[in-house]
Design a protein around this motif. Structure first.
Motif, PDB file in Angstrom:
ATOM      1  N   THR A  37       0.833  -1.100  -0.154  1.00  0.00           N
ATOM      2  CA  THR A  37       0.005  -0.033   0.000  1.00  0.00           C
ATOM      3  C   THR A  37       0.856   1.209   0.112  1.00  0.00           C
ATOM      4  OG1 THR A  37       0.083   0.120   2.310  1.00  0.00           O
ATOM      5  CG2 THR A  37      -1.647  -1.428   1.329  1.00  0.00           C
ATOM      6  N   ALA A  38       0.160   2.608  -0.240  1.00  0.00           N
ATOM      7  CA  ALA A  38       0.814   3.753   0.124  1.00  0.00           C
ATOM      8  C   ALA A  38       1.394   3.753   1.438  1.00  0.00           C
ATOM      9  CB  ALA A  38       0.144   4.683  -0.278  1.00  0.00           C
ATOM     10  N   PRO A  39       2.338   4.265   1.962  1.00  0.00           N
ATOM     11  CA  PRO A  39       2.852   4.293   3.082  1.00  0.00           C
ATOM     12  C   PRO A  39       2.043   5.356   4.026  1.00  0.00           C
ATOM     13  CG  PRO A  39       4.275   5.480   1.897  1.00  0.00           C
ATOM     14  CD  PRO A  39       3.259   4.945   1.090  1.00  0.00           C
ATOM     15  N   LEU A  40       2.318   5.197   5.550  1.00  0.00           N
ATOM     16  CA  LEU A  40       2.045   6.294   6.422  1.00  0.00           C
ATOM     17  C   LEU A  40       3.220   6.379   7.499  1.00  0.00           C
ATOM     18  CD1 LEU A  40      -0.163   7.992   8.251  1.00  0.00           C
ATOM     19  CD2 LEU A  40      -0.525   5.739   9.544  1.00  0.00           C
ATOM     20  N   LEU A  41       3.612   7.674   7.311  1.00  0.00           N
ATOM     21  CA  LEU A  41       4.414   8.104   8.293  1.00  0.00           C
ATOM     22  C   LEU A  41       4.020   8.284   9.536  1.00  0.00           C
ATOM     23  CD1 LEU A  41       7.547   8.800   9.039  1.00  0.00           C
ATOM     24  CD2 LEU A  41       7.137  11.105   8.108  1.00  0.00           C
ATOM     25  N   LEU A  42       4.620   7.650  10.686  1.00  0.00           N
ATOM     26  CA  LEU A  42       3.816   7.606  11.947  1.00  0.00           C
ATOM     27  C   LEU A  42       4.970   7.785  12.940  1.00  0.00           C
ATOM     28  CD1 LEU A  42       1.390   7.671  13.771  1.00  0.00           C
ATOM     29  CD2 LEU A  42       1.347   5.145  13.702  1.00  0.00           C
ATOM     30  N   GLY A  43       5.316   8.774  13.500  1.00  0.00           N
ATOM     31  CA  GLY A  43       6.470   9.073  14.485  1.00  0.00           C
ATOM     32  C   GLY A  43       7.652   8.414  13.678  1.00  0.00           C
ATOM     33  N   ARG A  44       8.294   7.677  14.484  1.00  0.00           N
ATOM     34  CA  ARG A  44       9.500   7.246  13.874  1.00  0.00           C
ATOM     35  C   ARG A  44       9.515   6.018  12.843  1.00  0.00           C
ATOM     36  NH1 ARG A  44      11.991   2.960  19.003  1.00  0.00           N
ATOM     37  NH2 ARG A  44      13.468   2.688  17.279  1.00  0.00           N
ATOM     38  N   SER A  45       8.134   5.585  12.555  1.00  0.00           N
ATOM     39  CA  SER A  45       8.143   4.414  11.801  1.00  0.00           C
ATOM     40  C   SER A  45       7.439   4.824  10.601  1.00  0.00           C
ATOM     41  CB  SER A  45       7.144   3.566  12.266  1.00  0.00           C
ATOM     42  OG  SER A  45       7.362   3.025  13.525  1.00  0.00           O
ATOM     43  N   VAL A  46       7.384   4.174   9.478  1.00  0.00           N
ATOM     44  CA  VAL A  46       6.855   4.102   8.011  1.00  0.00           C
ATOM     45  C   VAL A  46       6.113   3.069   7.874  1.00  0.00           C
ATOM     46  CG1 VAL A  46       7.091   4.263   5.547  1.00  0.00           C
ATOM     47  CG2 VAL A  46       8.956   5.494   6.981  1.00  0.00           C
ATOM     48  N   VAL A  47       4.793   3.034   8.151  1.00  0.00           N
ATOM     49  CA  VAL A  47       3.869   2.152   7.915  1.00  0.00           C
ATOM     50  C   VAL A  47       3.323   1.664   6.395  1.00  0.00           C
ATOM     51  CG1 VAL A  47       1.869   0.981   9.353  1.00  0.00           C
ATOM     52  CG2 VAL A  47       3.462   2.721  10.356  1.00  0.00           C
ATOM     53  N   ILE A  48       3.397   0.380   6.519  1.00  0.00           N
ATOM     54  CA  ILE A  48       3.027  -0.084   4.951  1.00  0.00           C
ATOM     55  C   ILE A  48       2.316  -1.337   5.019  1.00  0.00           C
ATOM     56  CG2 ILE A  48       3.845  -0.854   2.575  1.00  0.00           C
ATOM     57  CD1 ILE A  48       6.187   0.900   3.215  1.00  0.00           C
ATOM     58  N   GLY A  49       1.120  -1.506   4.482  1.00  0.00           N
ATOM     59  CA  GLY A  49       0.371  -2.904   4.493  1.00  0.00           C
ATOM     60  C   GLY A  49       0.780  -3.779   3.122  1.00  0.00           C
ATOM     61  N   ASP A  50       0.738  -5.012   3.047  1.00  0.00           N
ATOM     62  CA  ASP A  50       0.976  -5.809   1.961  1.00  0.00           C
ATOM     63  C   ASP A  50      -0.248  -6.835   1.616  1.00  0.00           C
ATOM     64  OD1 ASP A  50       1.261  -8.161   3.486  1.00  0.00           O
ATOM     65  OD2 ASP A  50       3.489  -8.236   3.409  1.00  0.00           O
ATOM     66  N   ASP A  51       0.156  -7.583   0.648  1.00  0.00           N
ATOM     67  CA  ASP A  51      -0.909  -8.252   0.020  1.00  0.00           C
ATOM     68  C   ASP A  51      -1.189  -9.419   0.816  1.00  0.00           C
ATOM     69  OD1 ASP A  51      -2.986  -8.569  -2.394  1.00  0.00           O
ATOM     70  OD2 ASP A  51      -1.573 -10.400  -2.837  1.00  0.00           O
ATOM     71  N   ALA A  52      -0.342  -9.670   1.776  1.00  0.00           N
ATOM     72  CA  ALA A  52      -0.680 -11.082   2.692  1.00  0.00           C
ATOM     73  C   ALA A  52      -1.445 -10.482   3.874  1.00  0.00           C
ATOM     74  CB  ALA A  52       0.430 -11.837   2.917  1.00  0.00           C
ATOM     75  N   GLY A  53      -1.598  -9.306   4.103  1.00  0.00           N
ATOM     76  CA  GLY A  53      -2.349  -8.968   5.232  1.00  0.00           C
ATOM     77  C   GLY A  53      -1.466  -8.519   6.336  1.00  0.00           C
ATOM     78  N   LEU A  54      -0.361  -8.303   6.120  1.00  0.00           N
ATOM     79  CA  LEU A  54       0.629  -7.821   7.185  1.00  0.00           C
ATOM     80  C   LEU A  54       0.778  -6.323   7.183  1.00  0.00           C
ATOM     81  CD1 LEU A  54       3.487 -10.775   6.434  1.00  0.00           C
ATOM     82  CD2 LEU A  54       1.690 -10.571   8.382  1.00  0.00           C
ATOM     83  N   ILE A  55       1.156  -6.103   8.362  1.00  0.00           N
ATOM     84  CA  ILE A  55       1.601  -4.488   8.574  1.00  0.00           C
ATOM     85  C   ILE A  55       2.991  -4.313   9.029  1.00  0.00           C
ATOM     86  CG2 ILE A  55       0.927  -2.371   9.712  1.00  0.00           C
ATOM     87  CD1 ILE A  55      -1.256  -3.333   7.920  1.00  0.00           C
ATOM     88  N   HIS A  56       3.679  -3.749   8.296  1.00  0.00           N
ATOM     89  CA  HIS A  56       5.165  -3.546   8.475  1.00  0.00           C
ATOM     90  C   HIS A  56       5.642  -1.902   8.855  1.00  0.00           C
ATOM     91  CE1 HIS A  56       5.911  -7.157   6.079  1.00  0.00           C
ATOM     92  NE2 HIS A  56       4.782  -6.674   5.405  1.00  0.00           N
ATOM     93  N   LEU A  57       6.356  -2.070   9.981  1.00  0.00           N
ATOM     94  CA  LEU A  57       6.513  -0.954  10.498  1.00  0.00           C
ATOM     95  C   LEU A  57       8.273  -0.804  10.236  1.00  0.00           C
ATOM     96  CD1 LEU A  57       4.091  -1.937  12.406  1.00  0.00           C
ATOM     97  CD2 LEU A  57       4.794  -0.040  13.795  1.00  0.00           C
ATOM     98  N   LEU A  58       8.711   0.102   9.518  1.00  0.00           N
ATOM     99  CA  LEU A  58      10.022   0.579   9.056  1.00  0.00           C
ATOM    100  C   LEU A  58      10.738   1.632   9.745  1.00  0.00           C
ATOM    101  CD1 LEU A  58       9.743  -0.559   5.280  1.00  0.00           C
ATOM    102  CD2 LEU A  58      10.077  -2.067   7.108  1.00  0.00           C
ATOM    103  N   SER A  59      11.798   1.549   9.987  1.00  0.00           N
ATOM    104  CA  SER A  59      12.507   2.712  10.541  1.00  0.00           C
ATOM    105  C   SER A  59      12.492   4.085   9.583  1.00  0.00           C
ATOM    106  CB  SER A  59      14.039   2.541  11.038  1.00  0.00           C
ATOM    107  OG  SER A  59      14.806   3.849  11.306  1.00  0.00           O
ATOM    108  N   ARG A  60      12.019   5.189   9.607  1.00  0.00           N
ATOM    109  CA  ARG A  60      12.058   6.269   8.870  1.00  0.00           C
ATOM    110  C   ARG A  60      13.528   6.557   8.281  1.00  0.00           C
ATOM    111  NH1 ARG A  60       9.864  11.699  10.525  1.00  0.00           N
ATOM    112  NH2 ARG A  60      11.297  12.354   8.719  1.00  0.00           N
ATOM    113  N   THR A  61      14.633   6.262   9.501  1.00  0.00           N
ATOM    114  CA  THR A  61      15.896   6.637   9.204  1.00  0.00           C
ATOM    115  C   THR A  61      16.444   5.873   8.006  1.00  0.00           C
ATOM    116  OG1 THR A  61      16.312   7.116  11.377  1.00  0.00           O
ATOM    117  CG2 THR A  61      17.985   6.862  10.278  1.00  0.00           C
ATOM    118  N   ASP A  62      16.410   4.440   7.975  1.00  0.00           N
ATOM    119  CA  ASP A  62      16.949   3.758   6.991  1.00  0.00           C
ATOM    120  C   ASP A  62      16.253   2.715   6.456  1.00  0.00           C
ATOM    121  OD1 ASP A  62      16.867   2.213   9.160  1.00  0.00           O
ATOM    122  OD2 ASP A  62      19.056   2.064   9.459  1.00  0.00           O
ATOM    123  N   GLY A  63      14.962   2.549   6.735  1.00  0.00           N
ATOM    124  CA  GLY A  63      13.923   1.282   6.203  1.00  0.00           C
ATOM    125  C   GLY A  63      14.290   0.052   7.082  1.00  0.00           C
TER     126      GLY A  63
END
Length: 373
Positions: free
Chosen positions: A308-334
């Motif tokens: 999905t398109a991302p959401l920047l939320l605090g220190r996290s970049v939040v992204i959903g995927d086709d398997a129904g998972l929500i990924h929280l990545l570091s905004r600093t380096d992924g």
């Protein structure tokens, strides 16, 4: 065959480019073990009905999250508890959902009816001349509609009376997904083909035009150019993606393009005053510096996962995927911070945040609220 506007509708493919030639389906990147650097817990769940096939945007205003199903159920959810504030079944399938100001909600049916609901009751409906895939914008006592024929119209939110309409020419192909329609100060900003256009919301007159991308190629498919939601707005800066071509930012006070950078994604972008984040069609996650568009980092950890398109939320970049998972990545380096599961049917729209709660909707209609531990 002569191709005219709305005769051909091109669906955006999040997992591959339109120009890929039908090669074998790529294998998603191995996620490895989940190491929860950032604690996240599921706070509540709710349901709205299947949203499969509906270009859904989840709307958040204050503590209220407004969602809709493909078959016409519209619900306002309290993001603090997951309970209904109100819910109604319109009894007909939708083509665009959902816009809201936290009080009134607007959707468009497949039969091209603009429908406005308030406190769970239909207030009015108005027939439209064209299909709509972009959620209406409800703002300033009016409802604004961007149609697939690239017309823009405004309606009185209380009565449904049409206030004005603006028709613009464009390329013959359009995307069957949400475009760009937002308020920036006292200006209505609309994506029309590859341009961001500032309109006077009182009468529809054009204040400025800023070209982010232009049509190229020798046939209608190659010349397809369209701005896609979501966007990132910070003060007078609005940044957007043009489908499979570029990401760029516009200064809306001057109506000028600040910068553009080549990018091959189909989903919108998000960010803050410092950085922008987006996903390419192959699943690469990219960060750009907002002031000049220079690349900060790229990550292939989620490659080929249909994001999905991302959401920047605090220190996290939040992204959903086709398997129904929500990924929280570091905004600093992924780098991965955590991932959480839903019902496995795929995340249907970009995540939103309301009442300190991360809210996502799945294709099967599950609504999930997550909070930090």
């Amino acid at each position: 065959m002569r191709v005219t506007a709305l005769v051909v509708l091109v669906a955006a493919l999040t997992g591959c480019s339109l120009w890929s030639g039908g090669s074998a389906k790529p294998v998603p990147a191995d996620l490895g073990a989940n190491v929860a650097v950032l604690g996240v817990r599921q706070a509540w769940t709710a349901r709205v009905g299947s949203v499969s096939g509906l270009p859904l945007e989840v709307h958040a205003a204050g503590n209220v999250v407004t969602v809709a199903s493909a078959e016409g159920v519209v619900a306002a959810i309290d993001a603090r508890t997951g309970g209904d504030i109100w819910r109604t079944a319109l009894g007909e399938p939708l083509s665009a959902a959902v816009g809201s100001d936290g009080k009134s909600a607007a959707v468009v049916s497949r039969s091209n009816a603009l429908i406005v609901v308030e406190s769970g009751r239909e207030r009015w409906r108005e027939n439209l001349a064209s299909q709509v895939f972009t959620p209406p914008l409800v703002a300033g006592g009016r409802v604004f509609v961007l149609a697939a024929d690239r017309s823009v119209s405004a309606y009185d939110a209380a009565t449904g009376r049409r206030l004005w309409a603006q028709q613009r020419p464009g390329e013959p192909l359009v995307l069957r997904q949400a475009g760009v329609l937002l308020a920036v100060g006292d200006t209505l900003v609309v994506g029309l083909s590859g341009r961001l256009v500032g309109l006077n919301p009182d009468n529809g007159s054009v204040r400025w035009e800023a070209p982010i991308a232009s049509a190229r190629g020798t046939n209608d498919v190659e010349r397809l150019v369209e701005l896609v939601g979501r966007t990132s707005k910070v003060d007078d800066s609005v940044c957007a993606r043009s489908f499979q071509t570029v990401v760029g930012c516009v200064n809306t006070a001057r109506g000028t393009v600040a910068w553009t950078q080549p990018a091959s994604g189909a989903e919108g972008i998000h960010g803050d005053a410092d950085a922008l984040f987006g996903v390419e069609s192959n699943g690469t996650v990219v960060a750009w510096r907002r002031n000049d568009g220079s690349r900060l980092w790229g990550s292939d950890r989620l490659k080929h996962r249909k994001l999905t398109a991302p959401l920047l939320l605090g220190r996290s970049v939040v992204i959903g995927d086709d398997a129904g998972l929500i990924h929280l990545l570091s905004r600093t380096d992924g780098a991965p911070l955590n991932r959480v599961a839903t019902d496995g049917s795929g995340i249907a729209a970009a995540p939103v945040v309301a009442a300190d709660t991360l809210v996502v909707v799945t294709r099967n209609g599950g609504i999930y609220g997550f909070r930090p531990d």
